[in-house]
Enzyme design. Structure first.
Site, PDB file in Angstrom:
ATOM      1  N   PHE A   1      -3.689   0.826  -5.816  1.00  0.00           N
ATOM      2  CA  PHE A   1      -4.668   1.750  -5.242  1.00  0.00           C
ATOM      3  C   PHE A   1      -4.133   2.536  -4.064  1.00  0.00           C
ATOM      4  CE2 PHE A   1      -5.267  -1.828  -2.302  1.00  0.00           C
ATOM      5  CZ  PHE A   1      -5.366  -1.158  -1.083  1.00  0.00           C
TER       6      PHE A   1
ATOM      7  N   LYS B   1      -1.460   3.731 -16.316  1.00  0.00           N
ATOM      8  CA  LYS B   1      -2.684   2.947 -16.075  1.00  0.00           C
ATOM      9  C   LYS B   1      -2.822   2.872 -14.558  1.00  0.00           C
ATOM     10  CE  LYS B   1      -4.409  -0.472 -14.978  1.00  0.00           C
ATOM     11  NZ  LYS B   1      -5.262  -0.526 -13.753  1.00  0.00           N
TER      12      LYS B   1
ATOM     13  N   SER C   1       0.647  -5.953  -6.333  1.00  0.00           N
ATOM     14  CA  SER C   1       0.876  -7.210  -5.609  1.00  0.00           C
ATOM     15  C   SER C   1       1.913  -8.066  -6.342  1.00  0.00           C
ATOM     16  CB  SER C   1      -0.442  -7.978  -5.507  1.00  0.00           C
ATOM     17  OG  SER C   1      -0.922  -8.247  -6.809  1.00  0.00           O
TER      18      SER C   1
ATOM     19  N   CYS D   1       3.023  -0.863   1.299  1.00  0.00           N
ATOM     20  CA  CYS D   1       3.977  -1.950   1.048  1.00  0.00           C
ATOM     21  C   CYS D   1       5.136  -1.868   2.024  1.00  0.00           C
ATOM     22  CB  CYS D   1       4.496  -1.876  -0.379  1.00  0.00           C
ATOM     23  SG  CYS D   1       5.506  -0.428  -0.659  1.00  0.00           S
TER      24      CYS D   1
ATOM     25  N   GLU E   1       0.707 -11.322   3.317  1.00  0.00           N
ATOM     26  CA  GLU E   1       0.485  -9.870   3.413  1.00  0.00           C
ATOM     27  C   GLU E   1      -0.998  -9.615   3.723  1.00  0.00           C
ATOM     28  OE1 GLU E   1       0.876  -7.575  -0.267  1.00  0.00           O
ATOM     29  OE2 GLU E   1       1.828  -5.986   0.893  1.00  0.00           O
TER      30      GLU E   1
HETATM   31  P1  NAD Z   1      -2.900  -5.201  -7.555  1.00  0.00           P
HETATM   32  O1  NAD Z   1      -1.752  -6.045  -7.920  1.00  0.00           O
HETATM   33  O2  NAD Z   1      -4.231  -5.827  -7.370  1.00  0.00           O
HETATM   34  O3  NAD Z   1      -3.138  -4.069  -8.690  1.00  0.00           O
HETATM   35  C1  NAD Z   1      -2.061  -3.309  -9.184  1.00  0.00           C
HETATM   36  C2  NAD Z   1      -2.342  -2.957 -10.642  1.00  0.00           C
HETATM   37  O4  NAD Z   1      -2.424  -4.176 -11.394  1.00  0.00           O
HETATM   38  C3  NAD Z   1      -3.658  -2.225 -10.829  1.00  0.00           C
HETATM   39  O5  NAD Z   1      -3.457  -1.173 -11.737  1.00  0.00           O
HETATM   40  C4  NAD Z   1      -4.597  -3.294 -11.381  1.00  0.00           C
HETATM   41  O6  NAD Z   1      -5.537  -2.776 -12.288  1.00  0.00           O
HETATM   42  C5  NAD Z   1      -3.654  -4.241 -12.105  1.00  0.00           C
HETATM   43  N1  NAD Z   1      -4.100  -5.647 -12.067  1.00  0.00           N
HETATM   44  C6  NAD Z   1      -4.774  -6.270 -11.058  1.00  0.00           C
HETATM   45  N2  NAD Z   1      -4.966  -7.570 -11.366  1.00  0.00           N
HETATM   46  C7  NAD Z   1      -4.403  -7.773 -12.582  1.00  0.00           C
HETATM   47  C8  NAD Z   1      -4.252  -8.917 -13.429  1.00  0.00           C
HETATM   48  N3  NAD Z   1      -4.740 -10.096 -13.094  1.00  0.00           N
HETATM   49  N4  NAD Z   1      -3.593  -8.765 -14.607  1.00  0.00           N
HETATM   50  C9  NAD Z   1      -3.097  -7.572 -14.962  1.00  0.00           C
HETATM   51  N5  NAD Z   1      -3.208  -6.448 -14.189  1.00  0.00           N
HETATM   52  C10 NAD Z   1      -3.846  -6.552 -13.021  1.00  0.00           C
HETATM   53  O7  NAD Z   1      -2.464  -4.354  -6.275  1.00  0.00           O
HETATM   54  P2  NAD Z   1      -3.359  -3.376  -5.387  1.00  0.00           P
HETATM   55  O8  NAD Z   1      -4.324  -4.193  -4.605  1.00  0.00           O
HETATM   56  O9  NAD Z   1      -3.861  -2.241  -6.204  1.00  0.00           O
HETATM   57  O10 NAD Z   1      -2.240  -2.771  -4.411  1.00  0.00           O
HETATM   58  C11 NAD Z   1      -1.811  -3.415  -3.247  1.00  0.00           C
HETATM   59  C12 NAD Z   1      -0.538  -4.201  -3.483  1.00  0.00           C
HETATM   60  O11 NAD Z   1       0.466  -3.341  -4.020  1.00  0.00           O
HETATM   61  C13 NAD Z   1       0.044  -4.755  -2.191  1.00  0.00           C
HETATM   62  O12 NAD Z   1       0.493  -6.062  -2.426  1.00  0.00           O
HETATM   63  C14 NAD Z   1       1.213  -3.823  -1.901  1.00  0.00           C
HETATM   64  O13 NAD Z   1       2.246  -4.384  -1.121  1.00  0.00           O
HETATM   65  C15 NAD Z   1       1.679  -3.528  -3.287  1.00  0.00           C
HETATM   66  N6  NAD Z   1       2.478  -2.309  -3.332  1.00  0.00           N
HETATM   67  C16 NAD Z   1       3.815  -2.468  -3.502  1.00  0.00           C
HETATM   68  C17 NAD Z   1       4.632  -1.348  -3.503  1.00  0.00           C
HETATM   69  C18 NAD Z   1       6.119  -1.505  -3.652  1.00  0.00           C
HETATM   70  O14 NAD Z   1       6.776  -0.500  -3.801  1.00  0.00           O
HETATM   71  N7  NAD Z   1       6.677  -2.697  -3.624  1.00  0.00           N
HETATM   72  C19 NAD Z   1       4.070  -0.072  -3.340  1.00  0.00           C
HETATM   73  C20 NAD Z   1       2.694   0.046  -3.194  1.00  0.00           C
HETATM   74  C21 NAD Z   1       1.892  -1.098  -3.181  1.00  0.00           C
END
Ligand code: NAD
Length: 485
Positions: free
Chosen positions: A156, A180, A233, A288, A383
């Site tokens: 997000f 997605k 995440s 991140c 985090e």
């Molecule tokens: P998230 O992991 O909750 O969601 C990311 C994606 O995974 C979304 O599209 C979501 O629909 C999907 N998703 C969520 N739960 C799932 C599950 N159980 N099974 C399959 N798919 C699932 O992350 P978020 O809250 O949207 O974003 C924040 C996180 O992203 C933080 O941990 C941040 O550090 C990380 N992030 C990392 C980077 C990087 O480059 N390393 C960049 C941006 C954000």
């Protein structure tokens, strides 16, 4: 344009085969704006049938797209960049509205996304491959070839920038791409789909399938998808990596982070105060690359005082946006409460900061600084993903680097210093893929590539730059000998 106005986008479906598609069967989810906590749209929670339709459209489009000369593919990227710039204010408003960033932050994130589009416009050079005579009368040629239908799953926190880490590189290299996006911020992706189409991208080359876990699992299991990139995440990154690779796909999954920023007494005060604050509080700490832990070496109290004082002056709605959801706000407050219970001192407390005028009901949190924490406390390990800076104290540079090394993550680490020797020690010993020297958010720009280490990344290689190109392509090696007369 820096203020935000409420817009209701109504029902947004998916984007498949070059058109909007609202699935009749899928459940729907409300998308809320963090500015007011009000619904701005509904999106479908798509599953396998919607994903399959996108894969079918992509598979149909692929042969012609693969055979389209790279010079023509890059022309579409040039036009896409021009359209992003034409609609810049509108896109920034959309990003801010659905994500909660300030408009200037949203603009900054669009600029960084456009950087990757610009990199893709250079592919007439980059995709040239290589050729050399390797023996008498024998030449060897290396050619980048696209993989076919590929997919990206995004978080997000950067609704335009993170998808653009993937889309321009993957499609200009000749793949068909299915995105997605996060179900919390799906609207910017739909806008990009319209602009790519307007730029001349053939139908089916780019699709958006909105949804959550079911849509992600459909991607990891779909035999027609060759490669999956994920950003989110670490917990989900690891699941997506394991499931995609178990199903024979190439996968690169970027996860969460707990970035450390080391400050030594010889650091230039103003630059350090500004660098620490913009890293920890920028985008309301939902990055991140946010430095959420500062390790002060020996006496850096004057710098800490400056950080607390300047952070205290940040205006919500002007200098800082809102956090993504009511649940995120509650979780962050709970982590600050826990730090206090564990004995840390809350030297700046944003838990009860009121919403800015006109934004009642939104998910607002003021900047928070937790001092005198210790490395084993939850606030120093987990985090937080909110506008919260945790400060640890170390007696030496070596101890500070040891603390950084103790984190299971490894996205970024920074040092603020005037000493070349100190900066070299940190850059050689930090356990992080991206290191900043007097830079609080050390994001490499293309053609350098973005990617962390350890639990911040599952898979090999990085997501942007030339490393991203390697991920989205196969290298074909052709060795040729022709008989001589
Ligand atoms: P998230 O992991 O909750 O969601 C990311 C994606 O995974 C979304 O599209 C979501 O629909 C999907 N998703 C969520 N739960 C799932 C599950 N159980 N099974 C399959 N798919 C699932 O992350 P978020 O809250 O949207 O974003 C924040 C996180 O992203 C933080 O941990 C941040 O550090 C990380 N992030 C990392 C980077 C990087 O480059 N390393 C960049 C941006 C954000």
């Amino acid at each position: 344009m820096n203020s935000i106005s409420f817009i209701d986008f109504g029902e947004k479906g998916n984007w498949i085969g070059g058109a909007f598609a609202v699935p009749s069967s899928a459940e729907k989810l409300d998308v809320t704006t963090p500015y007011w906590g009000r619904t701005i749209a509904t999106v479908p929670l798509s599953g396998r049938s919607e994903l399959d339709a996108a894969v079918d459209a992509a598979a149909e489009a692929w042969p012609a797209w693969r055979d389209t000369p790279v010079g023509k593919r890059t022309q579409i990227m040039f036009r896409f960049k021009a359209l992003m710039e034409r609609d810049y204010d509108e896109i920034a408003h959309l990003v801010a509205l659905e994500n909660g960033k300030t408009v200037p932050e949203a603009k900054g994130s669009i600029d960084r996304g456009i950087d990757v589009v610009e990199f893709a416009t250079s592919f007439t050079n980059v995709l040239r491959g290589d050729v050399m005579n390797v023996s008498s009368g024998v030449s060897c040629e290396a050619l980048y070839e696209p993989l076919g239908v590929v997919a990206g799953i995004t978080p997000f926190n950067f609704p335009i920038m993170v998808p653009l880490w993937m889309i321009p590189i993957a499609i200009t290299a000749g793949n068909c791409f299915i995105l997605k996006p996060s179900e919390q911020t799906p609207l910017s992706a739909m806008k990009m789909a319209e602009l790519l189409s307007e730029a001349g991208l053939p139908d089916g080359v780019f699709s958006v399938v909105n949804g959550a876990r079911d849509a992600v699992e459909a991607i990891t299991d779909q035999p027609g998808i060759s490669a999956v990139a994920f950003v989110g995440s670490s917990t989900v990154a690891e699941i997506v990596y394991s499931r995609s690779t178990a199903n024979g796909k190439r996968a690169l999954c970027l996860g969460g982070a707990k970035n450390h920023l080391i400050v030594v007494p010889d650091a230039e005060k103003e630059m350090t105060v500004n660098g620490v604050i913009s890293s920890s509080m920028g985008s309301a700490g939902q990055r991140c690359m946010a430095a959420s832990v500062m390790v002060g070496v020996e006496d850096v109290d004057a710098i800490i005082d400056g950080i607390v004082k300047t952070s205290d002056g940040l205006q919500l709605g002007e200098d800082m946006g809102a956090v993504i959801s009511a649940a995120a706000r509650e979780r962050i407050i709970g982590m600050i409460d826990e730090a206090e219970e564990q004995g840390a001192k809350i030297v700046l407390d944003g838990r009860n900061t009121p919403a800015p005028d006109g934004y009642d009901g939104g998910y607002w949190l003021g900047p928070t600084v937790i001092d005198y924490a210790s490395p084993e406390m939850t606030c120093a390990q987990v985090e937080i993903f909110g506008p919260v800076l945790t400060i640890l104290r170390a007696g030496s540079l070596e101890e500070a680097v040891e603390i950084e090394n103790g984190s299971p993550y490894g996205n970024a680490a920074s040092v603020f210093t005037s000493s070349g020797a100190v900066s070299r020690y940190v850059s050689e010993n930090a356990s992080a893929g991206m290191v900043g020297i007097n830079v609080g958010v050390p994001v490499p720009r293309d053609p350098f590539s973005f990617g962390g280490w350890n639990q911040s990344k599952f898979g090999h290689g990085d997501i942007t730059g030339t490393s991203g190109l390697s991920f989205w392509t196969n290298l074909r090696k052709v060795t040729t000998r022709w008989p001589t007369d």
